[in-house]
Design a protein around this motif. Structure first.
Motif, PDB file in Angstrom:
ATOM      1  N   GLY A  43       0.826  -1.199   0.000  1.00 50.13           N
ATOM      2  CA  GLY A  43       0.000   0.000   0.000  1.00 50.13           C
ATOM      3  C   GLY A  43       0.858   1.246   0.000  1.00 50.13           C
ATOM      4  N   ASN A  44       0.240   2.384  -0.213  1.00 52.66           N
ATOM      5  CA  ASN A  44       0.918   3.674  -0.237  1.00 52.66           C
ATOM      6  C   ASN A  44       2.011   3.704  -1.306  1.00 52.66           C
ATOM      7  OD1 ASN A  44       1.243   6.305   0.571  1.00 52.66           O
ATOM      8  ND2 ASN A  44       2.634   5.824   2.247  1.00 52.66           N
ATOM      9  N   GLY A  45       1.798   2.995  -2.422  1.00 56.84           N
ATOM     10  CA  GLY A  45       2.765   3.015  -3.517  1.00 56.84           C
ATOM     11  C   GLY A  45       4.036   2.251  -3.221  1.00 56.84           C
ATOM     12  N   ARG A  46       3.945   1.240  -2.374  1.00 56.87           N
ATOM     13  CA  ARG A  46       5.132   0.463  -2.022  1.00 56.87           C
ATOM     14  C   ARG A  46       4.847  -1.028  -2.171  1.00 56.87           C
ATOM     15  NH1 ARG A  46       6.173   1.219   3.645  1.00 56.87           N
ATOM     16  NH2 ARG A  46       3.923   1.386   3.720  1.00 56.87           N
ATOM     17  N   HIS A  60       9.605   1.256  -3.990  1.00 56.76           N
ATOM     18  CA  HIS A  60       8.699   2.389  -4.122  1.00 56.76           C
ATOM     19  C   HIS A  60       8.267   2.492  -5.577  1.00 56.76           C
ATOM     20  CE1 HIS A  60       7.842   6.714  -4.796  1.00 56.76           C
ATOM     21  NE2 HIS A  60       7.185   6.567  -3.670  1.00 56.76           N
ATOM     22  N   HIS A  66       2.232   5.063 -10.813  1.00 63.24           N
ATOM     23  CA  HIS A  66       1.248   4.987  -9.740  1.00 63.24           C
ATOM     24  C   HIS A  66      -0.162   5.186 -10.287  1.00 63.24           C
ATOM     25  CE1 HIS A  66       0.091   4.987  -5.571  1.00 63.24           C
ATOM     26  NE2 HIS A  66      -0.605   6.093  -5.748  1.00 63.24           N
TER      27      HIS A  66
END
Length: 143
Positions: A43-46, A60, A66
């Motif tokens: 989540g959160n682009g990771r 990342h 994204h």
């Protein structure tokens, strides 16, 4: 009410996927880059990925990818290594299934990597036991 002058909004942008039907050139790794397989999305682009060199890295997803390129567990990706942080990397490119198979044919990826299959989560509590039952022909006839 104002007149609708545009050609569409958010939904038109969502429906557009021009890169699906065209073949793109196969991108090989360079200095400071490594192939990896996604273990799990955080989540959160990771995401967490296991690199070919044997290191597990926190990756990342860059802003250009994204919400445009969807990455899932088991996908083969190209990551850019960081000189100052060995345990972190940046996702540069996601390989489609046919591209990953071609990389395996050209011996860029080892044979041990399963292309286009999900990775078994190391946190599973069943220890890799399959969830299916084999029936004999007689058993099926009785049912």
């Amino acid at each position: 009410m104002p007149k609708n002058k545009g050609k569409g909004g958010k939904n038109k942008k969502r429906g557009k996927n021009e890169a699906d039907d065209e073949k793109r050139e196969l991108v090989y790794k360079e200095d400071g880059q490594e192939y990896a397989q996604v273990i799990r999305m955080l989540g959160n682009g990771r995401c967490e990925a296991m690199c070919i060199d044997g290191a597990k890295r926190l990756c990342h997803i860059r802003g250009k990818m994204h919400k445009k390129v969807w990455i899932a567990a088991g996908d083969i990706i190209l990551v850019g290594l960081r000189e100052y942080q060995d345990d972190k990397a940046d996702v540069i490119l996601k390989y489609m299934a046919d591209e990953a198979r071609r990389l395996q044919q050209y011996e860029e990826l080892p044979e041990s990597i399963r292309v286009n299959e999900s990775v078994m989560d190391p946190g599973d509590d069943d220890g890799g036991i399959d969830d299916y039952v084999d029936f004999e022909d007689e058993d099926i006839d009785r049912i």
